[in-house]
Write an enzyme that holds these catalytic residues in place. Structure first.
Site, PDB file in Angstrom:
ATOM      1  N   GLY A 259       0.758  -1.239   0.000  1.00 18.99           N
ATOM      2  CA  GLY A 259       0.000   0.000   0.000  1.00 18.99           C
ATOM      3  C   GLY A 259       0.785   1.284   0.000  1.00 18.99           C
ATOM      4  CD  GLU A 296       0.669  -9.421   0.964  1.00 12.91           C
ATOM      5  OE1 GLU A 296       0.525 -10.585   1.281  1.00 12.91           O
ATOM      6  OE2 GLU A 296      -0.270  -8.586   0.967  1.00 12.91           O
ATOM      7  N   PRO A 297       4.591  -5.088  -0.744  1.00  9.94           N
ATOM      8  CG  PRO A 297       6.773  -4.288  -1.005  1.00  9.94           C
ATOM      9  CD  PRO A 297       5.951  -5.286  -0.226  1.00  9.94           C
ATOM     10  N   GLY A 298       3.585  -3.659  -3.872  1.00 11.93           N
ATOM     11  CA  GLY A 298       3.507  -3.883  -5.317  1.00 11.93           C
ATOM     12  C   GLY A 298       3.933  -2.610  -6.033  1.00 11.93           C
ATOM     13  NE  ARG A 336      -3.084   3.485 -10.846  1.00  8.96           N
ATOM     14  CZ  ARG A 336      -2.897   4.658 -10.287  1.00  8.96           C
ATOM     15  NH1 ARG A 336      -2.317   5.635 -10.975  1.00  8.96           N
ATOM     16  NH2 ARG A 336      -3.245   4.881  -9.042  1.00  8.96           N
ATOM     17  CE1 TYR A 340      -9.007   2.498  -9.043  1.00  7.94           C
ATOM     18  CE2 TYR A 340      -6.983   2.754 -10.295  1.00  7.94           C
ATOM     19  CZ  TYR A 340      -7.929   1.941  -9.702  1.00  7.94           C
ATOM     20  OH  TYR A 340      -7.795   0.581  -9.785  1.00  7.94           O
ATOM     21  CB  CYS A 367     -14.748   4.664 -29.769  1.00  9.27           C
ATOM     22  SG  CYS A 367     -13.775   4.052 -31.138  1.00  9.27           S
ATOM     23  CD  GLU A 368     -15.077   4.782 -23.194  1.00 12.38           C
ATOM     24  OE1 GLU A 368     -15.445   5.190 -22.087  1.00 12.38           O
ATOM     25  OE2 GLU A 368     -15.222   3.609 -23.572  1.00 12.38           O
ATOM     26  CE1 TYR A 397      -2.114  -3.096  -8.633  1.00 15.67           C
ATOM     27  CE2 TYR A 397      -0.803  -1.257  -7.842  1.00 15.67           C
ATOM     28  CZ  TYR A 397      -1.356  -2.500  -7.641  1.00 15.67           C
ATOM     29  OH  TYR A 397      -1.152  -3.159  -6.453  1.00 15.67           O
TER      30      TYR A 397
HETATM   31  N1  LLP Z   1      -1.509  -6.959  -0.701  1.00 17.65           N
HETATM   32  C1  LLP Z   1      -2.817  -7.058  -0.967  1.00 17.65           C
HETATM   33  C2  LLP Z   1      -3.612  -8.025  -0.237  1.00 17.65           C
HETATM   34  C3  LLP Z   1      -3.403  -6.230  -1.928  1.00 17.65           C
HETATM   35  O1  LLP Z   1      -4.708  -6.321  -2.177  1.00 17.65           O
HETATM   36  C4  LLP Z   1      -2.604  -5.292  -2.628  1.00 17.65           C
HETATM   37  C5  LLP Z   1      -3.178  -4.425  -3.652  1.00 17.65           C
HETATM   38  C6  LLP Z   1      -1.235  -5.246  -2.329  1.00 17.65           C
HETATM   39  C7  LLP Z   1      -0.718  -6.087  -1.349  1.00 17.65           C
HETATM   40  C8  LLP Z   1      -0.282  -4.316  -3.033  1.00 17.65           C
HETATM   41  O2  LLP Z   1      -0.624  -2.989  -2.820  1.00 17.65           O
HETATM   42  P1  LLP Z   1       0.384  -1.849  -3.363  1.00 17.65           P
HETATM   43  O3  LLP Z   1       1.654  -1.948  -2.570  1.00 17.65           O
HETATM   44  O4  LLP Z   1       0.607  -2.082  -4.798  1.00 17.65           O
HETATM   45  O5  LLP Z   1      -0.357  -0.592  -3.102  1.00 17.65           O
HETATM   46  N2  LLP Z   1      -5.412  -0.858  -9.287  1.00 17.65           N
HETATM   47  C9  LLP Z   1      -5.181   0.061  -8.210  1.00 17.65           C
HETATM   48  C10 LLP Z   1      -4.455  -0.576  -7.062  1.00 17.65           C
HETATM   49  C11 LLP Z   1      -5.173  -1.794  -6.521  1.00 17.65           C
HETATM   50  C12 LLP Z   1      -4.451  -2.449  -5.382  1.00 17.65           C
HETATM   51  C13 LLP Z   1      -5.054  -3.748  -5.034  1.00 17.65           C
HETATM   52  N3  LLP Z   1      -4.411  -4.459  -3.975  1.00 17.65           N
HETATM   53  C14 LLP Z   1      -4.418   1.273  -8.740  1.00 17.65           C
HETATM   54  O6  LLP Z   1      -4.078   1.309  -9.913  1.00 17.65           O
HETATM   55  O7  LLP Z   1      -4.181   2.221  -8.003  1.00 17.65           O
END
Ligand code: LLP
Length: 439
Positions: A259, A296-298, A336, A340, A367-368, A397
């Protein structure tokens, strides 16, 4: 820390001459004597010429360095959330750097297994895992399944009766902490489809049930309060609740989720993974938590590592209204802004340090009217049809949420490192569009 996350519509109106803020580019970005941008030692205009546009260009060492930061802070308990960006090369890279991998569907699991990631390094997530997915995860012997509901416990019990396997699980807990972010990606509040709520006593019931079930081994708890969260104190608030709930249970593991927010536009600043980790460690100590802590960073791993390259196709000046700059991608490679209201910057890689004094709306080719990439962009004054235009911070994302809308072909992905570019995902072909179409 910016008080306004870029998930809210960002009106980055031109305010005097302002080149692209350098910190929005990947670590290994450089500018040549010709003013052109290189990433990982590769001239991006050359990449556009060789591979075409739209094109995702990743700085491979940037990805590796963020993975290392996470592993340095949390060791084997640092897990990459593959939903942010996943292909086999990315799965291998994260695993090589020592991270576990979080998968949230049978599809993500399949890609990670195909990449050769050791199953015990995989964590299986999702708020509605099907029987088939749970069977897949158990058969593969993934390291952890994060159970999200009583229905999933029922399914795991049924599968146990079939084959006697006992997977290790975590229970997803909802701490009742509202993270400051776009409501679509806030998950820690009580009103959420995710997890077992602490405040209503449901989380305790789930723990009691899991402890008694012969079909699972309960290793610990998991929480994730949301995504694109800038305020570090939100994580601390969650850790406090988790500590109060988890400490008496004496379970060995506690994952505090991902997050961490990243900066997308001028004026935004975000904490580094190391700063985030320090804050988590401090709140864990204050909450007297003894369990091993995982993260759990993404986004924080992948977002800043990439830029997307487009070609400008038309420039339409509407006198007294605005200028539309249309590029050859759009909501199919970056949904995105539409989903959002997320803000992005734009620049021309041929003049990466140039002042951007020309205001325009950058739109795609779908087309929008909602198909916009940058609502109020600043570009150099001499932007012209045929220019390669780039948006930074598109590594998370974007590709993963891409689509084939309008049967637009999904762009390729290149990893750049030490002057070499390798294509890790090729561009879709017209025939790919027919592979699942039975006619
Ligand atoms: N762990 C869990 C259980 C999650 O659901 C998520 C993201 C993460 C870790 C990783 O979160 P991060 O570090 O990437 O913030 N599509 C949206 C973001 C959706 C995130 C969903 N879950 C966007 O483009 O902002």
């Amino acid at each position: 820390m910016s008080p306004s996350p870029s998930n809210e519509a960002s009106e980055n109106v031109a305010s005097g001459p302002s080149p692209l803020p350098w910190h929005l580019l990947p670590d290994n970005a450089s500018v040549g004597p010709n003013g052109r941008l290189s990433i990982g030692g590769c001239d991006v205009l050359d990449l556009a010429a060789e591979f075409g546009t739209p094109l995702f260009v990743y700085d491979e060492d940037h990805l590796r360095s963020r993975c290392r930061d996470a592993v340095e802070a949390f060791g084997a308990h640092a897990t990459y959330a593959t939903k942010a960006f996943l292909c086999q090369a990315m799965a291998k890279l994260a695993a090589e750097e020592g991270m576990g991998l979080d998968v949230a569907s049978g599809g993500e699991l399949h890609v990670c297994l195909a990449a050769g990631v050791s199953p015990d390094r995989l964590v299986f997530h999702g708020n509605n895992k099907s029987l088939t997915e749970l069977r897949m995860a158990r058969d593969a012997k993934v390291g952890r399944i994060v159970v999200d509901s009583f229905d999933e416990l029922d399914r795991l019990e049924a599968l146990h009766l079939e084959d006697g396997l006992v997977p290790s699980i975590l229970l997803r807990i909802t701490p009742g902490v509202k993270a400051e972010t776009h409501e679509y990606i806030a998950t820690g509040q009580d009103d959420s489809k995710f997890g077992f709520t602490v405040s209503t006593g449901v989380a305790k019931q789930a723990v009691d049930r899991a402890v008694e079930m012969p079909g699972v081994e309960l290793k610990g708890l998991h929480a994730h309060i949301g995504s694109q969260v800038f305020r570090i104190d939100s994580f601390a608030a969650a850790v406090k609740v988790l500590g109060q709930f988890a400490n008496p249970l004496g379970l060995p593991e506690l994952v505090v989720g991902g997050g961490l927010g990243v900066a997308y536009v001028e004026g935004e600043e975000s904490a580094s993974i190391a700063q985030w980790a320090r804050a988590i460690r401090q709140s864990v100590a204050e909450a007297n938590i003894e369990a091993a802590i995982g993260i759990e960073p993404g986004r924080a791993i992948a977002a800043g590592a990439a830029v997307t390259l487009y070609t400008v196709g038309t420039i339409k000046q509407l006198p007294g209204i605005r200028t539309y700059v249309s590029v050859d991608g759009g909501m199919s490679d970056n949904p995105r802004p539409v989903l959002y209201g997320s803000g992005y910057e734009a620049f021309l890689p041929r003049a990466v340090t140039a002042n951007r004094t020309f205001e325009a709306r950058i739109v795609g080719k779908h087309c929008e009217s909602g198909d916009l990439l940058v609502r109020q962009a600043k570009l150099p004054q001499d932007v012209a049809v045929g220019d390669i235009l780039a948006t930074p911070v598109t590594g998370a994302y974007g590709h993963s949420m891409g689509s084939n809308y309008n049967k637009i072909l999904r762009p390729p992905v290149v990893f750049c490192r030490d002057g070499n570019a390798r294509v890790v995902v090729r561009r879709e072909t017209l025939d790919d569009l027919l592979t699942t179409d039975l006619g």
